[in-house]
Design a protein around this motif. Structure first.
Motif, PDB file in Angstrom:
ATOM      1  N   VAL A   2       0.848  -1.190   0.000  1.00 34.10           N
ATOM      2  CA  VAL A   2       0.000   0.000   0.000  1.00 34.10           C
ATOM      3  C   VAL A   2       0.883   1.240   0.000  1.00 34.10           C
ATOM      4  CG1 VAL A   2      -1.744   1.310   1.262  1.00 34.10           C
ATOM      5  CG2 VAL A   2      -1.869  -1.188   1.194  1.00 34.10           C
ATOM      6  N   VAL A   3       0.655   2.119  -0.955  1.00 37.07           N
ATOM      7  CA  VAL A   3       1.373   3.382  -1.027  1.00 37.07           C
ATOM      8  C   VAL A   3       0.464   4.458  -0.430  1.00 37.07           C
ATOM      9  CG1 VAL A   3       2.619   4.998  -2.494  1.00 37.07           C
ATOM     10  CG2 VAL A   3       2.501   2.581  -3.132  1.00 37.07           C
ATOM     11  N   GLN A   4       0.885   5.030   0.685  1.00 35.14           N
ATOM     12  CA  GLN A   4       0.056   5.991   1.394  1.00 35.14           C
ATOM     13  C   GLN A   4       0.141   7.387   0.764  1.00 35.14           C
ATOM     14  OE1 GLN A   4      -2.000   4.881   3.418  1.00 35.14           O
ATOM     15  NE2 GLN A   4      -1.175   3.110   4.517  1.00 35.14           N
ATOM     16  N   ALA A   5      -0.797   8.249   1.171  1.00 38.72           N
ATOM     17  CA  ALA A   5      -0.917   9.579   0.573  1.00 38.72           C
ATOM     18  C   ALA A   5       0.352  10.410   0.726  1.00 38.72           C
ATOM     19  CB  ALA A   5      -2.106  10.321   1.177  1.00 38.72           C
ATOM     20  N   ARG A   6       1.006  10.331   1.904  1.00 31.92           N
ATOM     21  CA  ARG A   6       2.197  11.158   2.100  1.00 31.92           C
ATOM     22  C   ARG A   6       3.306  10.737   1.152  1.00 31.92           C
ATOM     23  NH1 ARG A   6       4.144  15.491   2.001  1.00 31.92           N
ATOM     24  NH2 ARG A   6       5.681  16.265   3.490  1.00 31.92           N
ATOM     25  N   THR A   7       3.447   9.449   0.905  1.00 30.58           N
ATOM     26  CA  THR A   7       4.440   8.984  -0.060  1.00 30.58           C
ATOM     27  C   THR A   7       4.105   9.504  -1.452  1.00 30.58           C
ATOM     28  OG1 THR A   7       4.892   6.994   1.236  1.00 30.58           O
ATOM     29  CG2 THR A   7       5.501   6.935  -1.083  1.00 30.58           C
ATOM     30  N   ALA A  27      -7.668   2.029  -4.108  1.00 28.19           N
ATOM     31  CA  ALA A  27      -8.643   1.370  -3.231  1.00 28.19           C
ATOM     32  C   ALA A  27      -9.365   2.457  -2.447  1.00 28.19           C
ATOM     33  CB  ALA A  27      -7.935   0.401  -2.289  1.00 28.19           C
ATOM     34  N   GLU A  28     -10.622   2.687  -2.784  1.00 24.64           N
ATOM     35  CA  GLU A  28     -11.353   3.795  -2.174  1.00 24.64           C
ATOM     36  C   GLU A  28     -12.212   3.369  -0.994  1.00 24.64           C
ATOM     37  OE1 GLU A  28     -13.541   5.766  -5.227  1.00 24.64           O
ATOM     38  OE2 GLU A  28     -11.786   6.830  -5.993  1.00 24.64           O
ATOM     39  N   SER A  45     -18.520  -0.452   6.243  1.00 27.22           N
ATOM     40  CA  SER A  45     -17.703  -0.052   5.091  1.00 27.22           C
ATOM     41  C   SER A  45     -17.198   1.361   5.337  1.00 27.22           C
ATOM     42  CB  SER A  45     -18.502  -0.122   3.787  1.00 27.22           C
ATOM     43  OG  SER A  45     -19.541   0.829   3.782  1.00 27.22           O
ATOM     44  N   ILE A  46     -15.950   1.599   4.949  1.00 27.05           N
ATOM     45  CA  ILE A  46     -15.287   2.875   5.200  1.00 27.05           C
ATOM     46  C   ILE A  46     -14.756   3.416   3.888  1.00 27.05           C
ATOM     47  CG2 ILE A  46     -13.467   4.043   6.493  1.00 27.05           C
ATOM     48  CD1 ILE A  46     -13.473   1.597   8.403  1.00 27.05           C
ATOM     49  N   SER A  47     -15.081   4.664   3.558  1.00 26.50           N
ATOM     50  CA  SER A  47     -14.606   5.296   2.332  1.00 26.50           C
ATOM     51  C   SER A  47     -13.337   6.079   2.612  1.00 26.50           C
ATOM     52  CB  SER A  47     -15.677   6.234   1.757  1.00 26.50           C
ATOM     53  OG  SER A  47     -15.138   7.038   0.730  1.00 26.50           O
ATOM     54  N   PHE A  48     -12.236   5.676   1.974  1.00 24.94           N
ATOM     55  CA  PHE A  48     -10.992   6.426   2.110  1.00 24.94           C
ATOM     56  C   PHE A  48     -11.142   7.830   1.542  1.00 24.94           C
ATOM     57  CE2 PHE A  48      -9.244   2.005   1.885  1.00 24.94           C
ATOM     58  CZ  PHE A  48      -8.700   1.982   3.154  1.00 24.94           C
ATOM     59  N   LYS A  49     -11.916   7.940   0.471  1.00 26.44           N
ATOM     60  CA  LYS A  49     -12.085   9.231  -0.190  1.00 26.44           C
ATOM     61  C   LYS A  49     -12.761  10.228   0.728  1.00 26.44           C
ATOM     62  CE  LYS A  49     -13.019  10.920  -4.841  1.00 26.44           C
ATOM     63  NZ  LYS A  49     -13.510  10.549  -6.194  1.00 26.44           N
ATOM     64  N   GLU A  50     -13.774   9.762   1.459  1.00 26.87           N
ATOM     65  CA  GLU A  50     -14.449  10.644   2.416  1.00 26.87           C
ATOM     66  C   GLU A  50     -13.522  11.013   3.565  1.00 26.87           C
ATOM     67  OE1 GLU A  50     -18.070   8.975   3.787  1.00 26.87           O
ATOM     68  OE2 GLU A  50     -19.041   8.985   1.831  1.00 26.87           O
ATOM     69  N   MET A  51     -12.710  10.068   3.997  1.00 26.11           N
ATOM     70  CA  MET A  51     -11.816  10.332   5.129  1.00 26.11           C
ATOM     71  C   MET A  51     -10.768  11.389   4.777  1.00 26.11           C
ATOM     72  SD  MET A  51     -11.129   6.801   7.209  1.00 26.11           S
ATOM     73  CE  MET A  51     -10.176   6.013   5.922  1.00 26.11           C
ATOM     74  N   GLY A  52     -10.274  11.388   3.546  1.00 23.42           N
ATOM     75  CA  GLY A  52      -9.176  12.278   3.194  1.00 23.42           C
ATOM     76  C   GLY A  52      -9.555  13.463   2.334  1.00 23.42           C
ATOM     77  N   ALA A  53     -10.836  13.665   2.101  1.00 22.07           N
ATOM     78  CA  ALA A  53     -11.278  14.760   1.222  1.00 22.07           C
ATOM     79  C   ALA A  53     -10.782  16.109   1.737  1.00 22.07           C
ATOM     80  CB  ALA A  53     -12.792  14.757   1.124  1.00 22.07           C
ATOM     81  N   PRO A  57      -3.918  15.799  -2.008  1.00 17.73           N
ATOM     82  CA  PRO A  57      -4.282  15.547  -3.404  1.00 17.73           C
ATOM     83  C   PRO A  57      -4.582  14.079  -3.664  1.00 17.73           C
ATOM     84  CG  PRO A  57      -2.219  16.790  -3.235  1.00 17.73           C
ATOM     85  CD  PRO A  57      -2.538  16.282  -1.870  1.00 17.73           C
ATOM     86  N   TYR A  58      -4.255  13.209  -2.705  1.00 19.07           N
ATOM     87  CA  TYR A  58      -4.391  11.766  -2.901  1.00 19.07           C
ATOM     88  C   TYR A  58      -5.220  11.158  -1.755  1.00 19.07           C
ATOM     89  CZ  TYR A  58      -0.372  13.325  -5.575  1.00 19.07           C
ATOM     90  OH  TYR A  58       0.460  14.034  -6.401  1.00 19.07           O
ATOM     91  N   PRO A  59      -6.538  11.404  -1.729  1.00 21.39           N
ATOM     92  CA  PRO A  59      -7.378  10.924  -0.624  1.00 21.39           C
ATOM     93  C   PRO A  59      -7.794   9.472  -0.803  1.00 21.39           C
ATOM     94  CG  PRO A  59      -8.722  12.165  -2.156  1.00 21.39           C
ATOM     95  CD  PRO A  59      -7.307  12.220  -2.703  1.00 21.39           C
TER      96      PRO A  59
END
Length: 470
Positions: A2-7, A27-28, A45-53, A57-59
């Motif tokens: 998994v490549v995280q947003a900070r990377t 993977a959203e 179910s958990i949305s990564f997009k909602e968590m990082g909106a 730039p990479y939620p």
């Protein structure tokens, strides 16, 4: 994998984040299931997009297998004129006042003596650099045996992440390759972990019901054990430890590889500036305090989470079936909770408040903080970071004196219009922020004080090259 947003933010600075994302799989959504070998059901179910909106730039979390990832980085290095030398290994090194002399043994025969200013041990858990330095590597190993497999499933390729919190945690399924492979990771079921030879067929009946899947093809299968350790030091003289050479920990949260990349980014620009005579060698003193503190905290945190999730008996099952789903369900119901989880997992929360390189506060932004992103609000303040150099940011209007000082220092000055978005990001109107080459705030001044800027620059003997402004 998994490549995280900070990377990805670091990769954005280097100019190849978009290509990495295109090669990987976004993977959203994460689906949390519970149940045992008799079947399971989805409980959350958990949305990564909602968590990082709005935070990056990479939620999202990017699935990108490490072998493909490594090949891409090697190709990118080659395009930049740097060849990785294979078939050779470090056997030891010594240090003198002028640098390091290393012995390199080649598979084809012969030993090469190489001289350099510094040596960076990015050589894994059995690091020759760490062993040569005779540094302790305290910690331990988990008793549980894990399996990992790349498979195809009858239901067809899924781009989401699945986690089972049932009887035999840890059971996860990731999208791994665009060719349609899924990666399965989990605990080997009780009673099977002591077998000398173990294959997927031995655990199929236990694993498939946990994720409600039918495996039709197994590409490869392996077992492994997990360790948790942090080296006593990350630096001795001209030698540094980076990544697994300095810290290894549980797979909880997908933090290991990303932490190693963060180490490399942190140390890389500092060594570059020192070798270019653009900073005093004391700049390198900031690497260990910035990274070893985070590594220790990460190992402690992932160890607690991991131990709770894989625990045996009533307590472990209660944690998996009741505590974990309840906590995730409550926390992700609110935006503050979702943002807190994203910042932690994505590593955008990493900051260096106690570093000698971190000074001042303006608004909600402190020296040592990652530069908050405002790109979702019509102006992308991450774009100038692609220079990979020092720069000053003002959100509002600049004073003439600070404009003159930046020109005299050859320090790029970037001015962004004040808006609701910049206020929400935590900036103070008309404050001055000195941003490091890795996108962290070095100096935050609530007033544009030229004297304080010059004092900071003189402290580390910083030299800048680019006088452009925007």
């Amino acid at each position: 994998m998994v490549v995280q947003a900070r990377t990805l933010e670091f990769y954005g600075q280097y100019g190849f984040a978009a290509e990495v994302i295109e090669r990987g799989i976004i993977a959203e959504t994460a689906h949390v299931r519970e149940g045992g070998s008799n079947g399971s059901r989805e409980v959350l179910s958990i949305s990564f997009k909602e968590m990082g909106a709005g935070l990056s730039p990479y939620p999202f979390a990017l699935a990108y297998p490490q072998d493909d990832h490594e090949r891409f980085l090697i190709e990118t290095l080659r395009d930049a004129g740097c060849e990785v030398e294979w078939g050779a290994r470090l056997t030891g090194f010594s240090e003198n006042e002028n640098g390091v002399r290393a012995s390199i043994e080649h598979n084809a025969g012969g030993v090469e003596e190489a001289e350099s200013a510094y040596i960076c041990g990015c050589d894994g858990a059995r690091s020759c650099v760490r062993e040569t330095l005779q540094l302790g590597f305290p910690g331990g190993s988990y008793e549980q045996l894990f399996y990992v497999a790349d498979v195809k499933i009858a239901q067809g390729f899924s781009r989401d992440l699945y986690i089972n919190l049932g009887q035999h945690i840890l059971t996860l399924m990731f999208p791994v390759r665009s060719s349609g492979m899924q990666r399965l990771i989990g605990l080997v079921p009780p009673g099977l972990s002591h077998r000398e030879k173990l294959g997927f067929e031995d655990i199929r009946a236990e694993v498939e019901p946990l994720l409600d899947i039918k495996v039709t093809q197994v590409n490869w299968f392996s077992t492994y054990r997990v360790h948790h350790r942090v080296a006593d030091k990350f630096r001795v003289g001209r030698a540094f430890l980076v990544g697994d050479a300095g810290h290894i920990h549980s797979p909880a949260g997908g933090q290991g590889m990303n932490t190693g990349i963060g180490d490399a980014v942190n140390l890389g620009w500092k060594i570059a500036k020192v070798l270019q005579n653009c900073a005093d060698a004391s700049l390198l003193d900031t690497y260990e305090p910035e990274r070893i503190g985070f590594a220790r905290s990460l190992v402690s945190t992932t160890d607690r989470a991991f131990t709770g999730l894989v625990g045996e008996g009533v307590a472990g099952e209660f944690t998996r079936k009741v505590v974990a789903p309840l906590v995730f369900g409550v926390v992700t119901r609110f935006s503050l909770g979702r943002h807190a989880i994203f910042r932690t997992i994505s590593q955008t929360r990493i900051h260096y408040p106690d570093s000698p390189l971190s000074q001042g506060v303006a608004g909600d932004v402190h020296g040592g903080d990652r530069l908050p992103w405002v790109g979702a609000r019509a102006q992308n303040n991450f774009e100038p970071l692609r220079s990979l150099d020092w720069q000053a940011h003002v959100y509002g209007e600049t004073d003439k004196d600070i404009e003159i000082a930046c020109r005299e220092l050859h320090l790029p000055l970037h001015v962004f219009a004040w808006s609701v978005g910049t206020k929400e990001a935590g900036f103070r109107r008309d404050a001055l922020y000195l941003v490091r080459p890795d996108g962290y705030i070095a100096l935050a001044l609530f007033e544009q004080r030229v004297s304080k800027l010059r004092t900071f620059v003189e402290q580390f003997h910083l030299r800048f090259h680019n006088s452009s402004s925007a």
